[in-house]
Design a protein around this motif. Sequence first.
Motif, mmCIF file in Angstrom:
data_model
loop_
_atom_site.group_PDB
_atom_site.id
_atom_site.type_symbol
_atom_site.label_atom_id
_atom_site.label_comp_id
_atom_site.label_asym_id
_atom_site.label_seq_id
_atom_site.Cartn_x
_atom_site.Cartn_y
_atom_site.Cartn_z
ATOM 1 N N ARG A 178 -15.531 10.594 0.002
ATOM 2 C CA ARG A 178 -14.356 9.892 0.550
ATOM 3 C C ARG A 178 -13.245 10.912 0.690
ATOM 4 O O ARG A 178 -12.864 11.564 -0.292
ATOM 5 C CB ARG A 178 -13.918 8.738 -0.356
ATOM 6 N N PRO A 179 -12.686 11.066 1.883
ATOM 7 C CA PRO A 179 -11.767 12.179 2.116
ATOM 8 C C PRO A 179 -10.413 12.052 1.423
ATOM 9 O O PRO A 179 -9.849 13.055 1.001
ATOM 10 C CB PRO A 179 -11.607 12.175 3.637
ATOM 11 N N LEU A 180 -9.864 10.828 1.320
ATOM 12 C CA LEU A 180 -8.517 10.688 0.789
ATOM 13 C C LEU A 180 -8.454 9.472 -0.137
ATOM 14 O O LEU A 180 -9.466 9.074 -0.723
ATOM 15 C CB LEU A 180 -7.515 10.582 1.931
ATOM 16 N N LYS A 181 -7.280 8.883 -0.269
ATOM 17 C CA LYS A 181 -7.097 7.776 -1.183
ATOM 18 C C LYS A 181 -7.587 6.470 -0.564
ATOM 19 O O LYS A 181 -7.524 6.291 0.654
ATOM 20 C CB LYS A 181 -5.626 7.651 -1.579
ATOM 21 N N THR A 182 -8.010 5.542 -1.422
ATOM 22 C CA THR A 182 -8.435 4.204 -0.987
ATOM 23 C C THR A 182 -7.549 3.172 -1.661
ATOM 24 O O THR A 182 -7.254 3.267 -2.855
ATOM 25 C CB THR A 182 -9.904 3.955 -1.375
ATOM 26 N N ALA A 183 -7.105 2.186 -0.890
ATOM 27 C CA ALA A 183 -6.316 1.084 -1.445
ATOM 28 C C ALA A 183 -7.272 0.009 -1.945
ATOM 29 O O ALA A 183 -8.081 -0.533 -1.177
ATOM 30 C CB ALA A 183 -5.389 0.520 -0.382
ATOM 31 N N ILE A 184 -7.196 -0.271 -3.233
ATOM 32 C CA ILE A 184 -7.973 -1.359 -3.836
ATOM 33 C C ILE A 184 -7.103 -2.610 -3.806
ATOM 34 O O ILE A 184 -5.980 -2.604 -4.314
ATOM 35 C CB ILE A 184 -8.389 -1.010 -5.271
ATOM 36 N N LEU A 185 -7.615 -3.668 -3.211
ATOM 37 C CA LEU A 185 -6.841 -4.901 -3.009
ATOM 38 C C LEU A 185 -7.419 -6.013 -3.876
ATOM 39 O O LEU A 185 -8.365 -6.692 -3.502
ATOM 40 C CB LEU A 185 -6.862 -5.295 -1.526
ATOM 41 N N PRO A 186 -6.835 -6.228 -5.076
ATOM 42 C CA PRO A 186 -7.381 -7.245 -5.970
ATOM 43 C C PRO A 186 -7.282 -8.668 -5.424
ATOM 44 O O PRO A 186 -8.091 -9.516 -5.782
ATOM 45 C CB PRO A 186 -6.512 -7.096 -7.239
ATOM 46 N N PRO A 205 2.813 7.221 3.650
ATOM 47 C CA PRO A 205 1.605 7.074 2.830
ATOM 48 C C PRO A 205 0.345 6.764 3.627
ATOM 49 O O PRO A 205 -0.753 7.170 3.231
ATOM 50 C CB PRO A 205 1.969 5.917 1.893
ATOM 51 N N ARG A 206 0.480 6.088 4.752
ATOM 52 C CA ARG A 206 -0.723 5.739 5.519
ATOM 53 C C ARG A 206 -1.436 6.981 6.056
ATOM 54 O O ARG A 206 -2.618 6.916 6.390
ATOM 55 C CB ARG A 206 -0.362 4.780 6.650
ATOM 56 N N ASP A 207 -0.727 8.109 6.135
ATOM 57 C CA ASP A 207 -1.379 9.354 6.540
ATOM 58 C C ASP A 207 -2.385 9.824 5.497
ATOM 59 O O ASP A 207 -3.227 10.689 5.782
ATOM 60 C CB ASP A 207 -0.338 10.456 6.753
ATOM 61 N N ARG A 244 0.832 -1.202 0.000
ATOM 62 C CA ARG A 244 0.000 0.000 0.000
ATOM 63 C C ARG A 244 0.868 1.254 0.000
ATOM 64 O O ARG A 244 0.575 2.236 -0.681
ATOM 65 C CB ARG A 244 -0.929 -0.002 1.220
ATOM 66 N N GLU A 245 1.939 1.223 0.777
ATOM 67 C CA GLU A 245 2.859 2.358 0.818
ATOM 68 C C GLU A 245 3.577 2.524 -0.509
ATOM 69 O O GLU A 245 3.713 3.637 -1.031
ATOM 70 C CB GLU A 245 3.867 2.164 1.944
ATOM 71 N N ALA A 246 4.036 1.414 -1.077
ATOM 72 C CA ALA A 246 4.796 1.476 -2.327
ATOM 73 C C ALA A 246 3.955 2.024 -3.475
ATOM 74 O O ALA A 246 4.466 2.728 -4.355
ATOM 75 C CB ALA A 246 5.332 0.085 -2.683
ATOM 76 N N ALA A 247 2.662 1.717 -3.464
ATOM 77 C CA ALA A 247 1.802 2.180 -4.553
ATOM 78 C C ALA A 247 1.691 3.702 -4.589
ATOM 79 O O ALA A 247 1.250 4.269 -5.595
ATOM 80 C CB ALA A 247 0.419 1.551 -4.431
ATOM 81 N N MET A 248 2.097 4.371 -3.516
ATOM 82 C CA MET A 248 2.066 5.835 -3.462
ATOM 83 C C MET A 248 3.247 6.467 -4.200
ATOM 84 O O MET A 248 3.312 7.698 -4.339
ATOM 85 C CB MET A 248 2.055 6.298 -2.007
ATOM 86 N N VAL A 249 4.162 5.676 -4.705
ATOM 87 C CA VAL A 249 5.361 6.217 -5.345
ATOM 88 C C VAL A 249 5.003 7.109 -6.524
ATOM 89 O O VAL A 249 5.571 8.200 -6.685
ATOM 90 C CB VAL A 249 6.300 5.071 -5.783
ATOM 91 N N GLU A 250 4.070 6.689 -7.370
ATOM 92 C CA GLU A 250 3.780 7.470 -8.585
ATOM 93 C C GLU A 250 3.291 8.877 -8.281
ATOM 94 O O GLU A 250 3.863 9.864 -8.783
ATOM 95 C CB GLU A 250 2.792 6.707 -9.473
ATOM 96 N N PRO A 251 2.232 9.058 -7.478
ATOM 97 C CA PRO A 251 1.815 10.447 -7.219
ATOM 98 C C PRO A 251 2.858 11.250 -6.455
ATOM 99 O O PRO A 251 3.022 12.444 -6.705
ATOM 100 C CB PRO A 251 0.526 10.281 -6.406
#
Length: 343
Positions: A335-343, A310-312, A140-147
Amino acid sequence: MRAAVLHGREDVRVERVPLPEPGPGEVVLRARAALTCGTDVKVFRRGYHAKMIVPPALFGHELAGDISAVGEGVTGFAIGDRVVAANSAPCDSCPYCRRGRPALCDDLLFWNGAYAEFVRLPARVVARNLIHIDPAVDYREAAMVEPLACVVKGVQDCGITAGMDVAVIGVGPIGLMFVALARSMGARVVAAGRRPERLERARSLGASTILSLADAADPAARLRYSSPGGHGFDVVVEAVGHAITAEAAVGAARKGGTVNLFAGPPAGTRIAVDVAILHYDEITLTSSFHHTPDTVRKAHDLIARGVIRPRDLLHGEAALDELPTVLREMAAGDRPLKTAILP
């Protein structure tokens, strides 16, 4: 496999699609976490993105996962590796790439398909913008790299350094990342926005002052009043994408200041600028688009070192089948912030 497919305006469906196979130079990832973002919401509302996606097409672009298959000729990666991929790769040969501006590459290659069980990455992305995830960083943290890589480029383009006074207009995920990163560099940060809960999040991420613009008749004047001595800010970042906030950003800069119109506005957006002020106060008006291979790696390093958490910025988690509902809620502002989609 199951994957989200964009069919048009506010029409995303989770469907069965063929399992991807890697071609030469390509890899296939088993997706572990894909993050929602403001760009995806804009695409969901409009039904397309001129540069990135034309329906019907696989959807999503912020992803981390495990390599499940490797194509012929791939080096440096193996099945089972934990990796994160940026959503594009430059050509490295056009005039802009040769001048050190890969975000403006004439042949910038995008991919989509992060909201899926498996994802095939183009060979150029594997070669330029696929990196191993640090063992201390989860998916979940790593997926924040792009933005975050886009924000890193924005901070570099603004020249933010320790001791500067910085205003960030907009307290969505991108604005909050600007707050956190500028503060980590030793800048004093004022965060301005409309939603109280997001402004409080900005305070928790290091903003010395939070400023509501919800009822501001003159946003520029309110911003300047909050600056040291009322003289304006060294750097103003506009992370909303509206004409009124872009004009306020220009009005809130001090002499010699820099304004970064960072958010991507709709085509045709116009603002009124007093050119005399730009001239006599030597205001630099700039903008930042996308990321580069260098800022992608710097973003991963910031996360691995705990500089950016990223969890913040994560609101919660959802299953792949819930994605259409999540996007509708985001489009409605529920929804206030980002949501992690878990396939």
